[in-house]
Design a protein around this motif. Sequence first.
Motif, PDB file in Angstrom:
ATOM      1  N   UNK A   9       3.530  -0.378 -10.951  1.00 35.36           N
ATOM      2  CA  UNK A   9       2.378  -0.630 -10.662  1.00 35.36           C
ATOM      3  C   UNK A   9       2.099  -1.479  -8.034  1.00 35.36           C
ATOM      4  N   UNK A  10       3.381  -2.357  -8.733  1.00 34.45           N
ATOM      5  CA  UNK A  10       3.511  -1.603  -6.729  1.00 34.45           C
ATOM      6  C   UNK A  10       4.040  -1.133  -6.053  1.00 34.45           C
ATOM      7  N   UNK A  11       5.467  -0.620  -6.584  1.00 32.12           N
ATOM      8  CA  UNK A  11       5.522   0.883  -6.096  1.00 32.12           C
ATOM      9  C   UNK A  11       5.300   1.509  -6.309  1.00 32.12           C
ATOM     10  N   UNK A  12       3.899   2.547  -6.885  1.00 36.25           N
ATOM     11  CA  UNK A  12       3.160   2.924  -7.014  1.00 36.25           C
ATOM     12  C   UNK A  12       1.651   2.797  -5.506  1.00 36.25           C
ATOM     13  N   UNK A  13       1.368   2.201  -6.003  1.00 35.47           N
ATOM     14  CA  UNK A  13       0.379   1.816  -4.964  1.00 35.47           C
ATOM     15  C   UNK A  13       0.962   1.816  -3.311  1.00 35.47           C
ATOM     16  N   UNK A  14       2.055   1.422  -3.677  1.00 32.31           N
ATOM     17  CA  UNK A  14       2.922   1.230  -2.023  1.00 32.31           C
ATOM     18  C   UNK A  14       3.772   2.331  -1.720  1.00 32.31           C
ATOM     19  N   UNK A  15       3.941   3.722  -2.253  1.00 36.70           N
ATOM     20  CA  UNK A  15       4.780   3.877  -2.279  1.00 36.70           C
ATOM     21  C   UNK A  15       5.546   5.094  -0.815  1.00 36.70           C
ATOM     22  N   UNK A  16       3.784   5.134   0.130  1.00 37.46           N
ATOM     23  CA  UNK A  16       4.265   5.835   1.030  1.00 37.46           C
ATOM     24  C   UNK A  16       4.613   4.399   1.824  1.00 37.46           C
ATOM     25  N   UNK A  17       4.382   3.421   2.336  1.00 37.46           N
ATOM     26  CA  UNK A  17       5.206   2.304   2.949  1.00 37.46           C
ATOM     27  C   UNK A  17       6.691   2.297   2.259  1.00 37.46           C
TER      28      UNK A  17
END
Length: 184
Positions: A9-17
């Motif tokens: 979930x964290x990776x999918x939320x912040x993938x651009x970063x």
Amino acid sequence: MKKKASVLDLISKHYKLIILALIAMIIFNQWIVFVITVILFTFLGMSSVSLSRVMPQISIETITPSAILVGYIWGWQFGLGFGLIVGMVSYVNASQMNLTTIICSLLMGLVGVLAFLFKDLGFNFFWSFQIVYFIRANLSYFLISRINSNVVENIMHSYVESIYNMVIIVNFMTLFHGIIISLI
């Protein structure tokens, strides 16, 4: 009650970063390695000067070999800056400022410049280190003997420390050189 976030979930939320951070790490790899190297060698150098302050008979300092390594890899400007700044700050923190330590700090900066010079002349790191330390030992003895008439102390700080660095520390610095070159 809050639901625990999973790693996905964290990776999918912040993938651009995360992608931006990975690109920055690839682009600025050399400078990230430089900052880590400077932090590591600053800590080692300041610790060695403090140890030499507690036990003045033992003259072990690692700022000069570190300045040689930094100057050889990243250029004379960085070697000069590292040697001067870390050398002066280390001696000020050890409450050991006098004319001898100012000369030693200036020589710490000079060796970074000389290391880059010998790299440009085609010498590998090991031989650059040896030649630069030989020059530093003779300059140190000549300059310090002008302000301090204690021959034994001058020999100790000029030649014994240099021999220690030219025989033992050069091996560690050559190892660090190989590691750093493989990372950048």
